[in-house]
Write an enzyme that holds these catalytic residues in place. Structure first.
Site, PDB file in Angstrom:
ATOM      1  N   LYS A  56       0.842  -1.208   0.000  1.00 20.43           N
ATOM      2  CA  LYS A  56       0.000   0.000   0.000  1.00 20.43           C
ATOM      3  C   LYS A  56       0.874   1.255   0.000  1.00 20.43           C
ATOM      4  CE  LYS A  56      -3.859  -2.418   2.126  1.00 20.43           C
ATOM      5  NZ  LYS A  56      -4.646  -2.773   3.317  1.00 20.43           N
ATOM      6  N   GLN A  73      -4.302  -1.350   9.559  1.00 19.82           N
ATOM      7  CA  GLN A  73      -4.371  -2.693   8.962  1.00 19.82           C
ATOM      8  C   GLN A  73      -5.043  -3.675   9.925  1.00 19.82           C
ATOM      9  OE1 GLN A  73      -3.606  -3.333   5.834  1.00 19.82           O
ATOM     10  NE2 GLN A  73      -3.919  -5.528   5.903  1.00 19.82           N
ATOM     11  N   ASP A 126     -10.651   3.466   4.295  1.00 18.01           N
ATOM     12  CA  ASP A 126     -11.112   2.083   4.230  1.00 18.01           C
ATOM     13  C   ASP A 126     -12.639   2.024   4.096  1.00 18.01           C
ATOM     14  OD1 ASP A 126      -9.461  -0.128   4.223  1.00 18.01           O
ATOM     15  OD2 ASP A 126      -9.021  -0.006   6.362  1.00 18.01           O
TER      16      ASP A 126
HETATM   17  N1  GUN Z   1      -7.017  -6.501   6.110  1.00 17.21           N
HETATM   18  C1  GUN Z   1      -7.489  -7.218   5.074  1.00 17.21           C
HETATM   19  N2  GUN Z   1      -8.190  -6.438   4.236  1.00 17.21           N
HETATM   20  C2  GUN Z   1      -8.172  -5.198   4.757  1.00 17.21           C
HETATM   21  C3  GUN Z   1      -8.718  -3.950   4.330  1.00 17.21           C
HETATM   22  O1  GUN Z   1      -9.380  -3.821   3.294  1.00 17.21           O
HETATM   23  N3  GUN Z   1      -8.466  -2.900   5.154  1.00 17.21           N
HETATM   24  C4  GUN Z   1      -7.754  -3.023   6.304  1.00 17.21           C
HETATM   25  N4  GUN Z   1      -7.579  -1.918   7.044  1.00 17.21           N
HETATM   26  N5  GUN Z   1      -7.232  -4.157   6.712  1.00 17.21           N
HETATM   27  C5  GUN Z   1      -7.444  -5.235   5.936  1.00 17.21           C
END
Ligand code: GUN
Length: 298
Positions: A53, A97, A120
């Site tokens: 990311k 995350q 998110d």
């Molecule tokens: N862990 C797995 N998928 C995601 C996501 O889309 N956002 C976040 N913050 N954590 C994740």
């Protein structure tokens, strides 16, 4: 006949090129979108995702900051970090995350992220605005990526019967809400099926567009799909494959080799929805930065 392939890699590359241009334009106006990622602990998959990311953010020209906190970080400490990022004018998007280590309450952390920085799209304010199709909101990245894949591959869901298989908060539910909106990528007739659906095959075969987010490897077989269906596979799984060099292979929720023979179009996994999730995170960060600049100058 084999289906048209809807490549998330290609569509991602197209959107990231557009974002790179947009970020360069914004810079001329003194706007530098900033993304902060927060990783708690040392989960290897999470480390990998967060790294991807940040790398992708930097590549399109965003300011990106990665905060890595020890596994023993308390809920209170993490709330403090989020509060700091909420107040930081250099940061427009905050991504914590998931999953978070025990005993941190994920819901509490998600609620603490300011809705305007919740890239998110998981904060209940954003969830509620999406569900009611009202006000400004940031949509969750994976379902937003599915919508972009459909629209950009000339498979606009407007007026179509879309069957979503899966009812998770991360994918199925927000995707149904996006498909129902009176907006680009919306105006669909939506059915949500799930693990308790009776006669799943009858439901999946009734779809003009079938989006599968069940979390079960290769669950959707060729006979479960009517000829001419558009199929989007949200699943990504690593399954044992003793015959392969690595001892495993990656697959989706759809039995690709069978379904590609009946579908009109299909997204593969890997190379489908996966790359779109990060792309929509970048897109949300740019959107959040533009909105912040508009509020500042209002
Ligand atoms: N862990 C797995 N998928 C995601 C996501 O889309 N956002 C976040 N913050 N954590 C994740």
């Amino acid at each position: 006949m084999s289906a048209q392939i809807i490549s998330g890699r290609d569509i991602s590359a197209e959107i990231r090129a557009e974002l790179t241009d947009r970020v360069a334009e914004l810079e001329k106006d003194g706007i530098k979108p900033g993304l902060a990622t927060v990783l708690v602990g040392e989960n290897p998959a999470s480390q990998m995702y967060v790294g991807m990311k940040n790398k992708a953010a930097a590549k399109v020209g965003l300011h990106s900051r990665q905060l890595t906190l020890p596994v023993e970080t308390s809920e209170e400490e993490l709330l403090g970090v989020v509060a700091g990022l909420n107040a930081d004018p250099e940061i427009n998007g905050i991504l914590v995350q998931l999953p978070l280590p025990d005993p941190i309450d994920e819901g509490k952390i998600i609620e603490a992220i300011h809705p305007s920085k919740d890239v998110d799209g998981l904060n209940p304010v954003n969830v509620g605005r999406l569900a009611t199709d009202s006000g400004d909101f940031l949509a969750p990245c994976t379902p937003a990526g599915v919508i972009e894949m459909l629209v950009r591959s000339d498979n606009d869901p407007s007026g179509k019967h879309v069957v979503v298989v899966g009812r998770s908060n991360l994918v199925g539910r927000p995707l149904a809400s996006l498909l129902l909106r009176k907006d680009r990528g919306g105006n669909a007739t939506v059915t949500v099926a799930h693990s308790r659906t009776a006669d799943l095959t009858a439901v999946t075969r009734s779809a003009e567009i079938l989006v599968v987010a069940m979390g079960i490897p290769e669950k959707i077989t060729g006979e479960m799909v009517a000829p001419g269906t558009i199929v989007i596979d949200v699943g990504t799984h690593r399954v044992d494959d003793p015959g392969s060099e690595k001892g495993y292979r990656v697959c989706g929720d759809v039995l690709f080799d069978e379904v590609k023979e009946v579908a009109a179009a299909i997204s593969p996994s890997p190379g489908g929805v996966g790359p779109m999730t990060i792309t929509m995170l970048l897109s949300n960060t740019v959107k959040a930065a533009v909105a912040a600049a508009a509020r500042a100058s209002a």
